[in-house]
Design a protein around this motif. Structure first.
Motif, PDB file in Angstrom:
ATOM      1  N   THR A  97       0.833  -1.193   0.000  1.00 37.40           N
ATOM      2  CA  THR A  97       0.000   0.000   0.000  1.00 37.40           C
ATOM      3  C   THR A  97       0.866   1.240   0.000  1.00 37.40           C
ATOM      4  OG1 THR A  97      -1.661  -1.185   1.267  1.00 37.40           O
ATOM      5  CG2 THR A  97      -1.807   1.215   1.268  1.00 37.40           C
ATOM      6  N   GLN A  98       0.499   2.225  -0.793  1.00 40.45           N
ATOM      7  CA  GLN A  98       1.252   3.466  -0.842  1.00 40.45           C
ATOM      8  C   GLN A  98       0.451   4.562  -0.170  1.00 40.45           C
ATOM      9  OE1 GLN A  98       3.574   4.654  -3.808  1.00 40.45           O
ATOM     10  NE2 GLN A  98       4.394   2.641  -4.150  1.00 40.45           N
ATOM     11  N   LEU A  99       1.147   5.420   0.547  1.00 44.51           N
ATOM     12  CA  LEU A  99       0.506   6.581   1.133  1.00 44.51           C
ATOM     13  C   LEU A  99       0.312   7.607   0.038  1.00 44.51           C
ATOM     14  CD1 LEU A  99       2.268   6.620   4.461  1.00 44.51           C
ATOM     15  CD2 LEU A  99       0.056   7.672   4.237  1.00 44.51           C
ATOM     16  N   VAL A 100      -0.881   8.074  -0.110  1.00 49.22           N
ATOM     17  CA  VAL A 100      -1.193   9.045  -1.147  1.00 49.22           C
ATOM     18  C   VAL A 100      -1.819  10.255  -0.480  1.00 49.22           C
ATOM     19  CG1 VAL A 100      -2.559   9.481  -3.212  1.00 49.22           C
ATOM     20  CG2 VAL A 100      -1.594   7.220  -2.822  1.00 49.22           C
ATOM     21  N   ASP A 101      -1.316  11.438  -0.783  1.00 47.38           N
ATOM     22  CA  ASP A 101      -1.913  12.653  -0.244  1.00 47.38           C
ATOM     23  C   ASP A 101      -3.084  13.018  -1.137  1.00 47.38           C
ATOM     24  OD1 ASP A 101      -2.553  14.946   1.025  1.00 47.38           O
ATOM     25  OD2 ASP A 101      -0.623  15.933   0.736  1.00 47.38           O
ATOM     26  N   ARG A 102      -4.285  12.634  -0.723  1.00 50.38           N
ATOM     27  CA  ARG A 102      -5.475  12.854  -1.537  1.00 50.38           C
ATOM     28  C   ARG A 102      -5.952  14.296  -1.493  1.00 50.38           C
ATOM     29  NH1 ARG A 102      -6.067   7.455  -0.444  1.00 50.38           N
ATOM     30  NH2 ARG A 102      -6.830   6.250  -2.185  1.00 50.38           N
ATOM     31  N   ALA A 103      -5.446  15.060  -0.544  1.00 54.05           N
ATOM     32  CA  ALA A 103      -5.869  16.452  -0.423  1.00 54.05           C
ATOM     33  C   ALA A 103      -4.654  17.305  -0.073  1.00 54.05           C
ATOM     34  CB  ALA A 103      -6.956  16.585   0.634  1.00 54.05           C
ATOM     35  N   PRO A 104      -3.846  17.648  -1.071  1.00 53.40           N
ATOM     36  CA  PRO A 104      -2.641  18.428  -0.808  1.00 53.40           C
ATOM     37  C   PRO A 104      -2.983  19.732  -0.095  1.00 53.40           C
ATOM     38  CG  PRO A 104      -2.760  17.784  -3.126  1.00 53.40           C
ATOM     39  CD  PRO A 104      -4.049  17.387  -2.479  1.00 53.40           C
ATOM     40  N   GLY A 105      -2.112  20.115   0.818  1.00 52.67           N
ATOM     41  CA  GLY A 105      -2.291  21.377   1.518  1.00 52.67           C
ATOM     42  C   GLY A 105      -3.195  21.287   2.735  1.00 52.67           C
ATOM     43  N   PRO A 162      -9.814  15.116  10.179  1.00 50.10           N
ATOM     44  CA  PRO A 162     -10.842  14.671  11.128  1.00 50.10           C
ATOM     45  C   PRO A 162     -10.229  14.643  12.535  1.00 50.10           C
ATOM     46  CG  PRO A 162     -10.715  13.185   9.245  1.00 50.10           C
ATOM     47  CD  PRO A 162      -9.553  14.127   9.143  1.00 50.10           C
ATOM     48  N   SER A 163     -10.957  15.136  13.512  1.00 53.31           N
ATOM     49  CA  SER A 163     -10.403  15.262  14.864  1.00 53.31           C
ATOM     50  C   SER A 163      -9.949  13.927  15.438  1.00 53.31           C
ATOM     51  CB  SER A 163     -11.413  15.926  15.798  1.00 53.31           C
ATOM     52  OG  SER A 163     -12.583  15.136  15.886  1.00 53.31           O
ATOM     53  N   PHE A 164     -10.600  12.826  15.060  1.00 53.84           N
ATOM     54  CA  PHE A 164     -10.208  11.534  15.619  1.00 53.84           C
ATOM     55  C   PHE A 164      -8.890  11.031  15.040  1.00 53.84           C
ATOM     56  CE2 PHE A 164     -12.755  10.448  11.950  1.00 53.84           C
ATOM     57  CZ  PHE A 164     -12.230   9.275  11.445  1.00 53.84           C
ATOM     58  N   ILE A 193      -4.587   5.828   7.741  1.00 50.96           N
ATOM     59  CA  ILE A 193      -6.045   5.710   7.822  1.00 50.96           C
ATOM     60  C   ILE A 193      -6.696   6.860   7.069  1.00 50.96           C
ATOM     61  CG2 ILE A 193      -8.021   5.871   9.409  1.00 50.96           C
ATOM     62  CD1 ILE A 193      -6.308   4.180  11.393  1.00 50.96           C
ATOM     63  N   ARG A 194      -6.176   8.062   7.250  1.00 51.50           N
ATOM     64  CA  ARG A 194      -6.729   9.226   6.554  1.00 51.50           C
ATOM     65  C   ARG A 194      -6.621   9.067   5.041  1.00 51.50           C
ATOM     66  NH1 ARG A 194      -2.937  13.526   7.093  1.00 51.50           N
ATOM     67  NH2 ARG A 194      -2.192  12.739   5.121  1.00 51.50           N
ATOM     68  N   ASP A 195      -5.514   8.523   4.546  1.00 49.36           N
ATOM     69  CA  ASP A 195      -5.244   8.462   3.114  1.00 49.36           C
ATOM     70  C   ASP A 195      -5.736   7.173   2.440  1.00 49.36           C
ATOM     71  OD1 ASP A 195      -4.052  10.941   3.294  1.00 49.36           O
ATOM     72  OD2 ASP A 195      -2.027  10.147   3.472  1.00 49.36           O
ATOM     73  N   HIS A 196      -6.197   6.219   3.222  1.00 46.97           N
ATOM     74  CA  HIS A 196      -6.652   4.943   2.662  1.00 46.97           C
ATOM     75  C   HIS A 196      -7.946   5.141   1.860  1.00 46.97           C
ATOM     76  CE1 HIS A 196      -6.559   0.541   2.642  1.00 46.97           C
ATOM     77  NE2 HIS A 196      -7.871   0.576   2.754  1.00 46.97           N
ATOM     78  N   ASP A 197      -8.125   4.364   0.818  1.00 48.01           N
ATOM     79  CA  ASP A 197      -9.356   4.418   0.020  1.00 48.01           C
ATOM     80  C   ASP A 197     -10.412   3.544   0.693  1.00 48.01           C
ATOM     81  OD1 ASP A 197     -11.354   4.550  -1.844  1.00 48.01           O
ATOM     82  OD2 ASP A 197     -10.297   3.362  -3.355  1.00 48.01           O
ATOM     83  N   TRP A 198     -11.120   4.100   1.654  1.00 47.16           N
ATOM     84  CA  TRP A 198     -12.106   3.359   2.426  1.00 47.16           C
ATOM     85  C   TRP A 198     -13.371   3.063   1.631  1.00 47.16           C
ATOM     86  CZ3 TRP A 198     -10.411   0.880   6.384  1.00 47.16           C
ATOM     87  CH2 TRP A 198      -9.274   1.354   7.048  1.00 47.16           C
ATOM     88  N   SER A 199     -13.582   3.777   0.539  1.00 43.17           N
ATOM     89  CA  SER A 199     -14.784   3.522  -0.257  1.00 43.17           C
ATOM     90  C   SER A 199     -14.774   2.115  -0.860  1.00 43.17           C
ATOM     91  CB  SER A 199     -14.939   4.576  -1.355  1.00 43.17           C
ATOM     92  OG  SER A 199     -13.844   4.517  -2.246  1.00 43.17           O
ATOM     93  N   SER A 200     -13.601   1.496  -0.932  1.00 44.12           N
ATOM     94  CA  SER A 200     -13.504   0.138  -1.464  1.00 44.12           C
ATOM     95  C   SER A 200     -13.630  -0.919  -0.367  1.00 44.12           C
ATOM     96  CB  SER A 200     -12.186  -0.046  -2.214  1.00 44.12           C
ATOM     97  OG  SER A 200     -11.102   0.048  -1.314  1.00 44.12           O
ATOM     98  N   THR A 201     -13.973  -0.503   0.861  1.00 42.27           N
ATOM     99  CA  THR A 201     -14.127  -1.421   1.987  1.00 42.27           C
ATOM    100  C   THR A 201     -15.560  -1.348   2.511  1.00 42.27           C
ATOM    101  OG1 THR A 201     -13.655   0.120   3.798  1.00 42.27           O
ATOM    102  CG2 THR A 201     -11.742  -0.861   2.654  1.00 42.27           C
ATOM    103  N   PRO A 202     -15.948  -2.301   3.354  1.00 46.01           N
ATOM    104  CA  PRO A 202     -17.294  -2.245   3.943  1.00 46.01           C
ATOM    105  C   PRO A 202     -17.538  -1.000   4.797  1.00 46.01           C
ATOM    106  CG  PRO A 202     -16.374  -4.442   4.202  1.00 46.01           C
ATOM    107  CD  PRO A 202     -15.266  -3.557   3.680  1.00 46.01           C
ATOM    108  N   LEU A 214     -10.209  -4.327   9.505  1.00 47.47           N
ATOM    109  CA  LEU A 214      -9.113  -4.087  10.440  1.00 47.47           C
ATOM    110  C   LEU A 214      -8.584  -2.664  10.364  1.00 47.47           C
ATOM    111  CD1 LEU A 214      -7.127  -5.288  12.534  1.00 47.47           C
ATOM    112  CD2 LEU A 214      -5.679  -5.967  10.614  1.00 47.47           C
ATOM    113  N   LEU A 215      -8.525  -2.035  11.538  1.00 46.86           N
ATOM    114  CA  LEU A 215      -7.843  -0.757  11.732  1.00 46.86           C
ATOM    115  C   LEU A 215      -6.893  -0.967  12.907  1.00 46.86           C
ATOM    116  CD1 LEU A 215     -11.266   0.235  11.615  1.00 46.86           C
ATOM    117  CD2 LEU A 215      -9.887   2.039  10.634  1.00 46.86           C
ATOM    118  N   TYR A 216      -5.762  -0.301  12.911  1.00 48.89           N
ATOM    119  CA  TYR A 216      -4.796  -0.518  13.987  1.00 48.89           C
ATOM    120  C   TYR A 216      -3.896   0.695  14.146  1.00 48.89           C
ATOM    121  CZ  TYR A 216      -2.054  -1.996   9.896  1.00 48.89           C
ATOM    122  OH  TYR A 216      -1.440  -2.063   8.676  1.00 48.89           O
ATOM    123  N   ASN A 217      -3.226   0.748  15.299  1.00 49.19           N
ATOM    124  CA  ASN A 217      -2.316   1.859  15.557  1.00 49.19           C
ATOM    125  C   ASN A 217      -0.875   1.468  15.201  1.00 49.19           C
ATOM    126  OD1 ASN A 217      -1.562   0.263  17.766  1.00 49.19           O
ATOM    127  ND2 ASN A 217      -2.245   1.721  19.311  1.00 49.19           N
TER     128      ASN A 217
END
Length: 152
Positions: A2-10, A17-19, A30-39, A74-77
Motif C-alpha cells: 500500500t502506498q501513502l497518497v496525499d489525496r488532499a494536498p495542503g 478529522p479530529s479523531f 487511515i486518513r489516506d486509505h481508500d475506504w470507499s472500497s471497503t465495507p 481491520l484498523l490498527y495503531n
C-alpha cells in the motif's frame, strides 16, 4: 504494498478529522486509505462510535486494533503495526481473519462469543449480559481483552 497518497494536498491540522489528529504514521495511513472500497465506506460516513474508538486507539502507545463490523474490517495503531510485521501496511482495511489466516482457526472461537454475547474464553462477564447500546440506530457491542502492560 500500500502506498501513502496525499489525496488532499495542503491539508492542515484544522482540516483533518479530529479523531485522526494523534497517531502518527497510522493516522496518516487511515486518513489516506481508500475506504470507499471497503465495507466501512468513506471516512465521512463512519459512525461516531467507530470514530471515537479510532481516536482512542490512535492516542495509545499500546498495540491496539479494531476489527469492525461483520466483515471484521481491520484498523490498527502504529504499535500494532510492529506486531503485524510484514503484513503491514497491506493489512489495513482488510478482514481481520484474512490478515491472520494462518491462525484463523485459533482466533475464531474468541471472536464468536463477543459477537453473540456468550461466555468468552475467560468465563462469563457481567458486561456481556447488558443489552447492546444503540448508537445512531445501530447496536454497539464492545468486548475488551486487556493485554499486558502498565495500567493507569
Amino acid at each position: 504494498m500500500t502506498q501513502l497518497v496525499d489525496r488532499a494536498p495542503g491539508l492542515g491540522p484544522a482540516d483533518l478529522p479530529s479523531f485522526l489528529l494523534a497517531g502518527g504514521e497510522m493516522a496518516a495511513r487511515i486518513r489516506d486509505h481508500d475506504w470507499s472500497s471497503t465495507p466501512l465506506g468513506p471516512l465521512a460516513s463512519w459512525p461516531q462510535a467507530l470514530k471515537t474508538l479510532v481516536g482512542v486507539m490512535m492516542g495509545s502507545n499500546q498495540p491496539m486494533f479494531i476489527a469492525w463490523g461483520p466483515d471484521r474490517t481491520l484498523l490498527y495503531n502504529t504499535a500494532y503495526a510492529h506486531i503485524l510485521a510484514s503484513k503491514h501496511p497491506d493489512a489495513l482495511g482488510r478482514d481481520f481473519l484474512d490478515v491472520w489466516s494462518e491462525i484463523r482457526a485459533d482466533l475464531t472461537p474468541h471472536r464468536r462469543p463477543g459477537l453473540r454475547r456468550r461466555a468468552g474464553a475467560h468465563g462469563r462477564h457481567p458486561a456481556l449480559d447488558a443489552p447492546p447500546r444503540i448508537c445512531g440506530g445501530d447496536p454497539l457491542r464492545v468486548l475488551l481483552y486487556p493485554g499486558p502492560g502498565p495500567w493507569r
